[in-house]
Design an enzyme around this catalytic site. Structure first.
Site, mmCIF file in Angstrom:
data_model
loop_
_atom_site.group_PDB
_atom_site.id
_atom_site.type_symbol
_atom_site.label_atom_id
_atom_site.label_comp_id
_atom_site.label_asym_id
_atom_site.label_seq_id
_atom_site.Cartn_x
_atom_site.Cartn_y
_atom_site.Cartn_z
ATOM 1 N N HIS A 1 0.913 -1.470 0.349
ATOM 2 C CA HIS A 1 -0.151 -0.179 0.115
ATOM 3 C C HIS A 1 1.467 1.227 -0.053
ATOM 4 O O HIS A 1 0.622 2.026 -0.540
ATOM 5 C CB HIS A 1 -0.881 -0.208 1.309
ATOM 6 C CG HIS A 1 -2.417 -0.407 0.536
ATOM 7 N ND1 HIS A 1 -1.669 -2.098 0.881
ATOM 8 C CD2 HIS A 1 -3.651 -0.792 0.599
ATOM 9 C CE1 HIS A 1 -3.315 -2.297 0.608
ATOM 10 N NE2 HIS A 1 -4.545 -1.762 0.688
ATOM 11 N N GLY A 2 2.261 1.102 0.392
ATOM 12 C CA GLY A 2 2.977 2.318 0.324
ATOM 13 C C GLY A 2 4.394 1.586 1.044
ATOM 14 O O GLY A 2 5.042 1.364 1.981
#
Lengths: 497, 358
Positions: free
Chosen positions: A328-329
């Site tokens: 996600h990041g």
């Protein structure tokens, strides 16, 4: 070009649709598919034209490797496996460079205390999505599961603009065969009506709900680690973000489904009322369903899944969620978020095992409803704690918000939050009720609406009925675009991933 | 498809659009959609842009009609609960939508709360008008002097008041370098009966008022990479010689236009509130000089040199925010001052007018 923007809704979409159907009618299916691929590339290049080269290179690389793996499979000398390993490694290396290089360097600098210069790599939009879809393709080619290999359809499957930037994470087996169907190349009023309904609901979720609660969430999460909040302010901010991320992302997914239906192509659903889940396993069956499916099929199962004993299963679960978090990041906050969900899943599976061991069956009657309600509340609480790490700019800020939520720290009252008013509070209550109790978009549209349409088809004035509905929905879509333009540019949350 | 079927389906499609709009109109008619903020026809006695005198307005904002306020447009065409009688003196407050302040209840505005901080109540006249810029303050001050002869004049200067003054809408003054004072009035429009009728349609009021629809801005053909990357490009700007002259003329002419001694003219400067909330100075936040900011900074200096009273909101708002009392914006998507900001500025004005009281 955001799906909510005027340039997308009033220029890109109508032009792409018109030329697509005109090309199909006068030049054939291949020309229409080629046009849709070109339009999708233009959509992608609108952000950064230079990243289109990366996207095209990625498509060419993976398609070629797919073909080589397929040929090598017949040789049975292990070369197919080697080719697969090289291709997957190359994809992951590209992802690591573009998405995680600075994260790794920053972490190394923090650990060593050395002054490590960062590369400042600009993240290409949607790289996580198009990398994952293509890794799945390669793995399935190696496993002999790929039937459709038309290169144009492959390029269209990867670049297809409704999903390219923020998903859903598509599987080639559900997409590429659709591009062969003659029916998608003919405009169908019914699909327009259903597609516009999804688009309208998705726009409404994003513009009317997610963007309305965003200012309160932004204020709370932007306060910084040095600013203490009162418990009420922290809870309001976290509730606002819990609503924002759901309505933002599920709204985007609805728009993707709706836009794709205008072209006659079905995309998988990505959400199924996740905040109604009564345990965390159920939550992951309802939240970002296409990512969960990918992680299960291409990470959890290859790691051994639940086939190697209970302890190994828990390790696999934890590993899958940690990597899912990192997907996600590029930040430790996402790793913590993934770790939390891994821990939740381990506890949940442990609890299920214990229940089976003790012979505790499902409770019937009122007790059952109460147990289920308690399960929903507990699951939602765990998810909200996770969102704090997911949204906070750093772990210290997240810890600060959690301390405020649970009364360990106290500070700024509710009334000092920018965007707070009693009216805003009422809206948050209303939106929470929608998330918890109302039917979701697929139940409303693919359930009620399509059944209603089916009952009337093919009766008299069926086409006219659909045309009235399309007209009404066009007004709704235009209104949403105007409402979206009335705010400053609000990127979709998942554009960062 | 047969031509007849095509025709009936096209008709049905249009009927779907028309029916939805009609339904929307009926719903919006009973809701507090923005209304009453309509431009008055040109008047020889008061040639600048105002709203229709002796009417009322309803203010709300956003798709969900937030922040509802109702109020009165007085006999001159400004948002104020009372009518203005000629030649009565008092305190005249000038500005743009910050002063007009339809988004706040009148008692919470600078003009509405000023008497709460003065020992002796004064008549306070609001001449704030949405869309007004610095040339308007100069032009309207002269009109106000003729008609109401105030004892004090308060001007609220916000960011962009100088630069936007080069392209006025009808009914507003704009800069004209070759004139003294350096302004010219762009004549107000005579609106047609059709446009007057259209502005009473609830759907149009909702779209234009609540959703701020500007057809030209709906399609912005700009690439998204800048916003997606979250970058701000620094383009250093400077004030031209002409800018300097206009600012000097403004500072010099303003007391004369208002018919007051310079020390009875108060200039309040709005501040870079985003910088305050970020714990930065404006220069640190912006990263490089911008013309609008430079103009306001220069005007501050020139005003002080000309003997005008200057109130810098920056330290006041910063103290308020640093004390944990929250931002002074109306909302995260509405940068106008909230009641706290108005009251803080009212206190500062009262401190200048009535120093003995503090």
């Amino acid at each position: 070009m955001l799906f909510t923007s005027g340039e997308f809704l009033f220029v890109f979409l109508p032009v792409t649709l018109l030329v697509f159907f005109a090309a199909a009618r006068f030049l054939g299916k291949g020309a229409a598919a080629a046009w849709l691929t070109l339009a999708s590339l233009a959509f992608y290049g609108y952000w950064r034209i230079e990243h289109t080269v990366l996207l095209l290179a990625s498509i060419a690389f993976n398609y070629c490797f797919g073909e080589w793996i397929l040929r090598a499979r017949h040789r049975a000398d292990g070369s197919a496996r080697t080719l697969l390993a090289v291709a997957v490694a190359a994809n992951l290396a590209a992802l690591a460079y573009f998405k995680y290089a600075d994260f790794f360097l920053r972490t190394a600098a923090d650990l060593s205390g050395a002054n490590v210069p960062l590369l400042g790599v600009v993240l290409p939009l949607g790289i996580s999505f198009f990398t994952f879809t293509q890794i799945a393709y390669l793995v399935d080619v190696h496993a002999g599961k790929v039937i459709e290999r038309n290169p144009l359809h492959y390029a269209l499957f990867v670049t297809y603009f409704p999903h390219l930037i923020a998903g859903p994470v598509l599987h080639h087996a559900e997409m590429m065969p659709q591009f062969r169907l003659a029916e998608i190349y003919r405009p169908q009023l019914r699909k327009f009506a259903v597609g516009l309904s999804f688009l309208f609901v998705g726009l409404a979720k994003k513009v009317l709900i997610a963007d309305t609660v965003a200012p309160i969430a932004n204020t709370v999460f932007g306060a910084g680690p040095d600013v203490a909040l009162s418990a009420s302010a922290a809870w309001l901010g976290v509730t606002a973000y819990t609503l924002q991320i759901y309505f933002d992302f599920s709204g985007y997914s609805d728009m993707a489904v709706g836009l794709s239906l205008l072209f006659g192509v079905r995309l998988p659903y990505n959400f199924n009322s996740p905040y109604k889940a009564w345990n965390i396993t159920e939550f992951w069956r309802r939240w970002h369903m296409t990512l969960s499916r990918f992680l299960r099929d291409y990470l959890y199962v290859p790691l051994g899944g639940n086939r190697r004993g209970r302890a190994r299963r828990y390790v696999n679960l934890m590993l899958t969620m940690l990597l899912g978090g990192l997907w996600h990041g590029a930040s430790w906050t996402f790793v913590v978020w993934g770790g939390l969900h891994g821990a939740y899943l381990v506890v949940n599976h442990g609890w299920q095992f214990l229940r089976e061991k003790l012979g505790w069956g499902p409770v019937a009657g009122v007790g059952g409803w109460l147990a289920r309600g308690a399960g929903v509340a507990l699951t939602l609480l765990c998810v909200m704690v996770g969102w704090v790490y997911f949204r906070a700019p750093d772990i210290a800020s997240a810890n600060g918000i959690l301390e405020s939520m649970f009364g360990i720290a106290d500070g700024l009252p509710l009334s000092s939050l920018a965007g707070y008013s009693q009216g805003a509070l009422l809206w948050i209550v209303g939106f929470s009720l929608i998330a918890l109790f109302s039917r979701n978009s697929q139940e409303l549209i693919d359930g009620h609406l399509t059944r209603w349409l089916d009952r009337r088809a093919p009766g008299a004035y069926y086409g006219e009925l659909l045309a009235v509905k399309v007209g009404a929905l066009c007004v709704g879509v235009v209104l949403m675009a105007i409402a979206a333009a009335s705010r400053t540019v609000a990127e979709f949350i998942y554009f960062n991933f | 498809m047969k031509p007849s079927a095509l025709l009936t389906r096209t008709t049905a499609f249009v009927a779907g659009i028309a029916g939805t709009l009609l339904l929307l109109e009926l719903i919006l008619r009973v809701l507090p959609v923005l209304s009453g903020t309509y431009a008055a026809d040109p008047r020889a006695s008061w040639p600048v842009h105002t709203m229709i005198p002796d009417t009322s307005y309803t203010y709300s904002t956003g798709w969900n009609l937030q922040n509802i306020h109702r109020g009165r447009i007085n006999n001159v065409g400004y948002a104020a609960p009372e009518d203005y009688e000629p030649g009565r003196g008092g305190i005249a407050v000038f500005g743009d939508s910050y002063v007009e302040s339809l988004m706040n209840a009148y008692p919470d505005t600078l003009q509405g709360s000023l008497n709460d901080y003065l020992k002796t109540p004064h008549k306070v006249l609001n001449f704030g008008m949405s869309g007004a810029e610095m040339p308007d303050y100069l032009g309207t001050a002269a009109l106000v002097r003729e008609e109401f002869a105030p004892e004090w004049a308060v001007f609220v200067i916000t960011l962009g008041d100088f630069t936007r003054g080069f392209s006025a809408s009808p009914g507003y003054f704009e800069w004209r370098h070759d004139r003294s004072p350096p302004i010219v009035l762009k004549p107000e429009l005579h609106r047609s009966e059709l446009s007057k009728w259209l502005r009473t349609v609830a759907v149009i009021r909702y779209l234009r008022g609540n959703l701020s629809m500007r057809p030209g801005e709906l399609i912005r053909l700009q690439r998204g990479s800048d916003t997606a990357a979250g970058t701000t490009r620094c383009v250093p700007e400077v004030l031209s010689k002409e800018d300097e002259e206009l600012l000097a003329a403004f500072a010099h002419e303003l007391p004369r236009a208002a018919g007051l001694a310079p020390e009875r003219v108060i200039l309040i400067f709005d501040s870079d509130r985003k910088a305050i909330y970020a714990g930065l100075t404006s220069a640190e936040r912006l990263g490089c000089p911008q013309r609008a900011t430079l103009a306001n900074d220069r005007l501050k200096e020139l005003a002080a040199q000309n003997g005008l009273r200057v109130i810098d909101s920056e330290p006041v708002f910063r103290r308020h925010f640093d004390a944990g009392l929250g931002p002074v914006d109306r909302s995260p998507i509405d940068a106008h001052w909230n009641p706290a900001a108005h009251r803080l500025m009212a206190q500062e004005v009262a401190r200048v007018i009535d120093p003995a009281h503090f």
